[in-house]
Design an enzyme around this catalytic site. Structure first.
Site, PDB file in Angstrom:
ATOM      1  N   GLY A   1      29.486  44.001  27.269  1.00 31.44           N
ATOM      2  CA  GLY A   1      29.545  45.329  26.679  1.00 31.44           C
ATOM      3  C   GLY A   1      30.348  46.353  27.436  1.00 31.44           C
ATOM      4  O   GLY A   1      30.286  47.545  27.108  1.00 31.44           O
TER       5      GLY A   1
ATOM      6  N   LYS B   1      35.733  44.196  28.027  1.00 32.79           N
ATOM      7  CA  LYS B   1      36.717  43.219  28.525  1.00 32.79           C
ATOM      8  C   LYS B   1      37.635  42.751  27.395  1.00 32.79           C
ATOM      9  O   LYS B   1      38.865  42.754  27.535  1.00 32.79           O
ATOM     10  CB  LYS B   1      35.983  42.024  29.153  1.00 32.79           C
ATOM     11  CG  LYS B   1      35.061  42.387  30.298  1.00 32.79           C
ATOM     12  CD  LYS B   1      34.460  41.166  30.958  1.00 32.79           C
ATOM     13  CE  LYS B   1      33.494  40.425  30.047  1.00 32.79           C
ATOM     14  NZ  LYS B   1      32.309  41.214  29.706  1.00 32.79           N
TER      15      LYS B   1
ATOM     16  N   SER C   1      21.739  38.913  49.546  1.00 31.09           N
ATOM     17  CA  SER C   1      21.643  40.343  49.794  1.00 31.09           C
ATOM     18  C   SER C   1      20.226  40.897  49.726  1.00 31.09           C
ATOM     19  O   SER C   1      20.033  42.104  49.761  1.00 31.09           O
ATOM     20  CB  SER C   1      22.530  41.105  48.799  1.00 31.09           C
ATOM     21  OG  SER C   1      22.107  40.856  47.479  1.00 31.09           O
TER      22      SER C   1
ATOM     23  N   LYS D   1      25.257  47.668  42.128  1.00 26.74           N
ATOM     24  CA  LYS D   1      23.909  47.951  42.612  1.00 26.74           C
ATOM     25  C   LYS D   1      23.655  49.459  42.681  1.00 26.74           C
ATOM     26  O   LYS D   1      22.563  49.936  42.341  1.00 26.74           O
ATOM     27  CB  LYS D   1      23.695  47.304  43.975  1.00 26.74           C
ATOM     28  CG  LYS D   1      23.764  45.782  43.939  1.00 26.74           C
ATOM     29  CD  LYS D   1      23.715  45.196  45.325  1.00 26.74           C
ATOM     30  CE  LYS D   1      23.833  43.675  45.284  1.00 26.74           C
ATOM     31  NZ  LYS D   1      23.845  43.079  46.636  1.00 26.74           N
TER      32      LYS D   1
END
Length: 808
Positions: A361, A364, A687, A730
């Site tokens: 969404g 691209k 992470s 993030k």
């Protein structure tokens, strides 16, 4: 067993089990005896009266059948001849004597024996018996004629038999019937029943044989007729050519020859096509091979070989088109304009393949379409999601029925030119199995050094793809093989901020959905407060796809109100204003609520940030302790990397017990359980190291964690915080969820420039180098907030370190 059942005709005989073979009385049968128990039965028979019981085993696949697997009705046979073979087996000739019923089987490891009772004879007599024999003789004669397996002298001998019993046995023995049918005839209790079974079976077999002969005859006639028609047609064509008469059937050949010339094929392809045309002219027009060849030639002539569109690259116009179709994405637009500038100056598309990577969404596919519009090129799109067959890329060979070229050649035909903009969508969702690896086939397609001579299995000639501009899209890079990724330049689309979503909704989504609902733009107005609530309360995504769905839902509800009120399509309707209150009435309760910065600190709960295929997400980590023996449990469907991070974090915490105020002997008496919610979703990645370390340290030290700070970073065994990826995604996730402070690795400070100014100006980023700095930022002092913790085991406070103790 009653004694009166045993008469003077009863005998104890060795048993010879038979596979798929039934022996009839008065018939001589050759056998090859191999199995140990069968050889033992043969030895016993030779040593006594040369008699044995030959009976059918129920399962022919059993090598060593037990007595329970043998039929009760068999034939007592005399051993006529035995020929020993060097490998221990024997060739035997036996003759059936009479039908017997086995009263009782006795089985040992060496042999099977049976107490047999001779079956009574019940021969049909008089005219009825003679009539039965005539019918049976006629059916067997018909069988001999149709099957052509019965010699004439054997048929003559059988027809001379005047005993009904012998006739039935002989016909059943020599007719090629199924073993089960023969056994039923053997086991029948009366002659009339034997006759009925044998007559029915022979009649059915004769019908099948007659049908087979009919089918074979039809096929031979058809082949002969086809060959005759072919030669006559060729003679007719030769006569018409001599008379100067044009032949209509040659019009297809002429059309194909003209199409080959018009296609402007390379020499190799032209020679191949002309050769196939010559072969086609010699074939019968309705033959399957002619159809396959004609379809192949149609593909060869319809695929573009030379036709191309002219690139009209105007950077100012291209920038205008990109700005018109997409809001924001400034760096990405600049990279696209740079690519177009290189194409214009170099005059070729040989360069890096652009690969747009981002969550669903974010635009691209529409970006690729805009590039095609800006260049004036044809646009074709192929979705590679779920493709696992290499033939989907390279095509099927013509030897297969229904063969077609691969998706590349098919869409080149659809484009009609040799230089379209070709979008390979969802390239990360291909997979490989026994049918091949489509990703390896794409290496040739995307490599500018190889795609000049791309070979499709169906076309069987090289096809030039060097003028095609390829663009690929993916949600993540994890699913793209490294050799394929090496041929592409990755451009990340990380998602939109709330401000960007408001602009996109106002400029694109709302007008499009209002028009799709049959309304006019002037009839619907979604207020700023309603739009903000729609973005923050009804959607939580990186892109705008779900936002467009919700806008469409609002537009449809307004359309329903108009229709329900009796308004006619042509009449003017008043404007409907949707505010926040009305939006709630239309769409119902909020599915998403602000994560909120007002939550109080908690023990054992730390807020991490994750980067997934659909954008950034909040990843809470929970830890609790309980009485135990020092075990560590990890749940939440964690991958190997996250499990290793958790163990590394725990080892570092144990080495820093004094600094954290944790008794060193505490770990002998407790178990630690770390859980990440939503256990049905697989999670992996490095992470989350500092998040799991913070959660465990909080639970062990009974120090609450601030819930208004999120964190991301990997931790080493010595407590260093390492650089991570996906910081922009993030950070946007934290911003969407209302969190304004984020702990990040110090090595990621340079990546802050990629975060939109709107987000960066409203957030505080806390760079750290060690885990100790993380604890200092997010852990409350000992004792504060402990009453509301979730850890089930009270900590032991470590004794203060002595001044002369060695520091860590």
């Amino acid at each position: 067993m009653e004694l009166n059942e045993i008469s003077f005709e009863s005998k104890i005989l060795p048993v010879l089990p038979l596979r798929d073979l039934v022996v009839f009385p008065n018939c001589i049968t050759p056998l090859f005896v191999v199995r140990p128990k069968s050889l033992a039965a043969l030895e016993d028979a030779i040593g006594r009266d040369k008699l044995l019981l030959a009976t059918l085993q129920s399962n022919p696949d059993t090598d060593s059948p037990s007595a329970k697997e043998l039929e009760t009705i068999g034939t007592v046979c005399e051993v006529l001849q035995v020929l020993r073979v060097p490998d221990g087996s024997a060739k035997v000739l036996i003759e059936g004597q009479y039908i017997a019923r086995s009263i009782e089987y006795t089985e040992t490891e060496r042999i099977i024996q049976a107490l047999t009772l001779r079956a009574p004879r019940d021969a049909a007599k008089g005219n009825r018996g003679r009539a039965m024999m005539r019918i049976l003789n006629a059916s067997f004669a018909e069988y001999a004629r149709l099957s052509e397996k019965i010699p004439d002298d054997l048929l003559s001998n059988i027809q001379k038999i005047d005993d009904p019993d012998s006739l039935i046995n002989s016909v059943a023995h020599y007719a090629g019937l199924k073993t089960a049918d023969k056994q039923r005839v053997l086991a029948a209790s009366s002659h009339e029943e034997k006759f009925r079974l044998l007559q029915e079976t022979l009649a059915a077999e004769n019908q099948l044989l007659e049908l087979e002969q009919k089918i074979v005859s039809q096929v031979k006639n058809q082949i002969g007729r086809s060959q005759r028609e072919y030669f006559l047609n060729e003679q007719l064509k030769a006569i018409e050519r001599e008379l100067g008469i044009s032949h209509d059937e040659d019009s297809d050949i002429v059309e194909l020859e003209l199409a080959i010339k018009a296609a402007e094929m390379p020499e190799e392809a032209r020679e191949k096509a002309e050769k196939e045309v010559r072969r086609l002219s010699r074939m019968q027009s309705l033959s399957p091979e002619a159809t396959v060849t004609r379809t192949y030639l149609e593909w060869m002539t319809e695929v573009p070989w030379k036709k191309a569109t002219e690139d009209k690259i105007d950077l100012a116009k291209a920038e205008q088109i990109l700005d018109r179709d997409h809001y924001g994405l400034e760096k990405i637009k600049q990279r696209i304009l740079e690519h177009l500038a290189v194409v214009r100056l170099a005059g070729t598309t040989r360069g890096p393949i652009l690969c747009f990577v981002g969550p669903p969404g974010v635009g691209k596919t529409s970006l690729a379409r805009s590039i095609a519009t800006a260049m004036g090129r044809e646009f074709v799109r192929v979705s590679l999601g779920g493709v696992r067959d290499e033939a989907e890329i390279r095509g099927h060979r013509r030897t297969y029925i229904g063969a077609l070229p691969g998706k590349i050649v098919q869409h080149m035909k659809k484009a009609g030119v040799v230089n379209p903009l070709f979008l390979l969508d969802e390239i990360d969702k291909m997979s490989a199995d026994f049918r091949g690896d489509p990703a390896s086939a794409l290496l040739e397609v995307l490599d500018p050094e190889q795609n000049k001579a791309f070979n499709d299995h169906y076309l069987e000639v090289d096809y030039d793809l060097s003028k095609v501009m390829f663009i690929t899209t993916a949600n993540t890079m994890d699913g793209i093989p490294l050799p394929l990724l090496d041929r592409m330049e990755v451009i990340r689309l990380v998602g939109y901020t709330d401000l960007e979503k408001r602009h996109i909704a106002t400029k694109y989504l709302i007008p499009r959905q209002v028009e799709a609902a049959g309304l006019k733009k002037s009839q619907v107005k979604i207020g700023a407060d309603a739009l903000a609530l729609l973005i923050s309360g009804y959607t939580k995504e990186a892109g705008v796809r779900n936002l467009e769905r919700e806008v469409g839902s609002v537009a449809r509800k307004i359309a329903k109100e108009f229709v329900s009120s009796g308004a006619e399509p042509g009449k003017k309707r008043k404007q409907v204003v949707v505010d926040a209150e009305r939006l709630r009435q239309m769409l119902g309760p909020l599915p998403f609520k602000d994560a909120g910065v007002d939550r109080k600190p908690e023990i054992g709960v730390a807020l991490g940030l994750a980067w997934t295929s659909v954008g950034g997400e909040l990843l809470p980590v929970e830890t609790t302790t309980m009485p135990g023996k020092g075990n560590l449990s990890l749940t939440g469907k964690l991958g190997e990397v996250m499990q290793e991070s958790a163990k590394t974090a725990l080892s570092h915490i144990r080495s820093r017990c004094r600094e954290l105020g944790i008794a060193e002997d505490l770990f002998k008496d407790i178990d630690i359980h770390v859980h990440i919610p939503e256990g049905g979703i697989p999670k992996d990645g490095p992470s989350a190291g500092i998040t799991m370390a913070t959660s465990m340290a909080s639970a062990l030290a009974q120090r609450a964690v601030r819930q208004d700070i999120a964190m991301t970073g990997e931790v080493t065994l010595r407590g260093k915080v390492l650089k991570i990826g996906g910081l922009k995604e993030k950070s946007l996730a934290a911003y969407r969820l209302g969190i304004r402070q984020v702990v990040i690795p110090a090595d990621n400070e340079d990546d802050l420039e990629d975060i939109p100014k709107e987000v960066r100006s409203k957030m505080t980023f806390l760079p750290v180098k060690t885990l100790a700095e993380v604890f200092q930022l997010v852990l409350e002092p000992a004792g504060r907030g402990a009453a509301k913790g979730k850890a089930g085991h009270p900590p032991r406070v470590a004794a203060p370190a002595r001044s002369d103790a060695a520091g860590h």
